[in-house]
Design an enzyme around this catalytic site. Structure first.
Site, PDB file in Angstrom:
ATOM      1  N   PRO A   1     -22.686  19.451 -24.079  1.00 19.41           N
ATOM      2  CG  PRO A   1     -21.720  18.874 -26.081  1.00 19.41           C
ATOM      3  CD  PRO A   1     -22.516  18.307 -24.964  1.00 19.41           C
ATOM      4  CG  MET A   2     -26.219  22.598 -22.586  1.00 18.52           C
ATOM      5  SD  MET A   2     -26.926  22.843 -20.928  1.00 18.52           S
ATOM      6  CE  MET A   2     -25.440  22.747 -19.913  1.00 18.52           C
TER       7      MET A   2
ATOM      8  CB  CYS B   1     -29.016  20.256 -32.018  1.00 18.80           C
ATOM      9  SG  CYS B   1     -29.603  21.939 -31.785  1.00 18.80           S
TER      10      CYS B   1
ATOM     11  CE  LYS C   1     -26.477  14.927 -25.234  1.00 19.54           C
ATOM     12  NZ  LYS C   1     -27.278  16.118 -25.376  1.00 19.54           N
TER      13      LYS C   1
ATOM     14  CG  HIS D   1     -31.999  14.129 -24.625  1.00 19.98           C
ATOM     15  ND1 HIS D   1     -31.885  15.494 -24.697  1.00 19.98           N
ATOM     16  CD2 HIS D   1     -33.018  13.890 -23.779  1.00 19.98           C
ATOM     17  CE1 HIS D   1     -32.820  16.053 -23.926  1.00 19.98           C
ATOM     18  NE2 HIS D   1     -33.517  15.088 -23.366  1.00 19.98           N
TER      19      HIS D   1
ATOM     20  CG  ASN E   1     -28.570  14.068 -22.181  1.00 21.78           C
ATOM     21  OD1 ASN E   1     -28.921  14.630 -23.204  1.00 21.78           O
ATOM     22  ND2 ASN E   1     -28.352  14.741 -21.072  1.00 21.78           N
ATOM     23  N   GLY E   2     -30.810  13.087 -19.962  1.00 27.67           N
ATOM     24  CA  GLY E   2     -32.206  13.502 -19.844  1.00 27.67           C
ATOM     25  C   GLY E   2     -32.714  13.389 -18.420  1.00 27.67           C
ATOM     26  CG  ASP E   3     -36.124  14.314 -17.387  1.00 27.88           C
ATOM     27  OD1 ASP E   3     -35.929  15.431 -17.913  1.00 27.88           O
ATOM     28  OD2 ASP E   3     -37.160  13.653 -17.596  1.00 27.88           O
TER      29      ASP E   3
ATOM     30  NE  ARG F   1     -33.252  20.436 -20.188  1.00 30.72           N
ATOM     31  CZ  ARG F   1     -34.482  20.046 -19.857  1.00 30.72           C
ATOM     32  NH1 ARG F   1     -35.419  20.942 -19.620  1.00 30.72           N
ATOM     33  NH2 ARG F   1     -34.772  18.760 -19.749  1.00 30.72           N
TER      34      ARG F   1
END
EC number: 1.3.1.-
Length: 376
Positions: free
Chosen positions: A20-21, A107, A147, A177, A209-211, A234
């Site tokens: 989600p973003m 977040c 998350k 993350h 999650n991440g990169d 992203r």
């Protein structure tokens, strides 16, 4: 290489989830990603504030409208008050608003952490437990996932305690993350933390999650950490076809999409068109699309003046006309690979007064800490 991932009764194959973003993963963007994936994977809504949902805020009710083709329907909730979270979850279950509920404890945005929400919240172990208990009990048969980040900063790491609490309270799966709140989106994600969490909570699926900027990154994360699936944020900005690559990679194929600028331009127009249909106004859709222009054009030879011009268009005709002036035969550029989106890091985390004094004391949290609009 497909690992079956189960989120309650829902099989997610391949084990790929759209993160989600805020302002990005609305219904139109989810539609694009899902089209490229052939309907495979899990696509989660923007972060929804529990208070705004319970109060049936008009904007919030639009954000949770799903296209009939979206199955399962996944909503991500943000909340800091257990009673309000419980009410929101019961409302979703009783009114059949979604098939899966994800809770946001990741977040890092100041307007969220300042109230004790998002990535600040797991530091308060008892509050986290109370929220998870209310959510799981209110959800009935719906699976509840969460998350989170590693912690607030390197001196206040929370993810292992939070993972254990989640298992004890009946959470179905956890996404981690590999950054702290202080890191925001800077530096490198700590994939070792994902591996440690997987070892710590073998009872339930752990998603990393991440990169993840490419399909190869996703396979490498699963290989290096032993995680059960990946959450992509992203990496898909201006690149919804990354989900086609992810499906191919997990199915053992390497026919990855490397679109020409002509193909990218067509996706841009389709994205802006979908936004206009969703908002009920073509001009509003094109204006909302502006934030995506730089991401889509990353790496292509497009002059700065033309980039600026495309980023202030307000009609589909204007957008298409501008794109048609470009050299649309350009091949996919090497410069389009790698990180995209925000990369700021090492920010001081804005927290409520005295937040770090006692990881177990929850006094001072009121439902006023619930934001009235979704943020993230």
């Amino acid at each position: 290489m497909t690992h079956p991932l189960s989120i309650g009764p829902h099989a997610v194959t391949p084990p790929v989830v759209l993160a989600p973003m805020a302002g990005i993963t609305n219904a139109p963007f989810r539609t694009l990603c899902r089209e490229f994936s052939g309907g495979k994977g899990l696509f989660v809504s923007e972060m929804i504030t529990t208070r705004a949902l319970v109060e049936r805020n008009e904007k919030t009710m639009q954000l949770i409208r799903f296209d009939p083709s979206e199955q399962p329907r996944s909503i991500q909730l943000y909340g800091v008050d257990p009673a309000t979270v419980g009410k929101a979850v019961r409302m979703i279950a009783e009114e059949d608003l979604a098939d899966h509920i994800d809770l946001n404890f990741g977040c890092p945005v100041p307007k969220v952490t300042r109230k004790g929400g998002g990535s600040a919240l797991p530091y308060k172990r008892n509050l986290l437990r109370a929220i998870l208990r209310e959510a799981v009990s209110g959800a009935g048969d719906l699976p509840v996932t969460m998350k989170m980040r590693k912690g607030i900063d390197d001196d206040h790491i929370t993810y292992l305690d939070a993972g254990r609490i989640a298992v004890e309270e009946g959470v179905t799966a956890i996404a981690l993350h590999g950054r702290t709140a202080a890191q925001h989106y800077g530096g490198t994600a700590d994939w070792d933390a994902i591996a440690r969490l997987k070892e710590h909570v073998p009872e339930i699926p752990v998603l990393g999650n991440g990169d993840i900027w490419s399909a190869e990154d996703a396979l490498r994360m699963v290989r290096e950490t032993g995680c059960d699936g990946v959450v992509v944020g992203r990496g898909c900005l201006g690149r919804p076809w990354l989900f086609a690559d992810l499906v191919a990679a997990f199915e053992g194929r390497d026919d990855f999409l490397r679109p020409t600028l002509r193909e990218v331009a067509d996706v841009m127009v389709r994205h802006a068109t979908l936004l206009g249909e969703w908002l009920g106004d073509e001009s509003k859709g094109v204006v909302d699309f502006r934030k995506h222009v730089a991401w889509y054009l990353k790496g292509f030879a497009v002059g700065s003046e033309m980039r600026k011009r495309l980023a202030i268009t307000s009609s589909l005709q204007e957008l298409r006309a501008g794109l048609d002036e470009l050299d649309l035969d350009q091949a996919w550029p090497v410069g389009a690979e790698g990180p995209r989106g925000r990369t700021s890091g090492n920010n001081r985390v804005v927290l409520p007064d005295g937040w770090l004094k006692d990881p177990y004391d929850c006094s001072g949290i009121t439902e006023e800490a619930e934001l009235d609009t979704s943020g993230g």
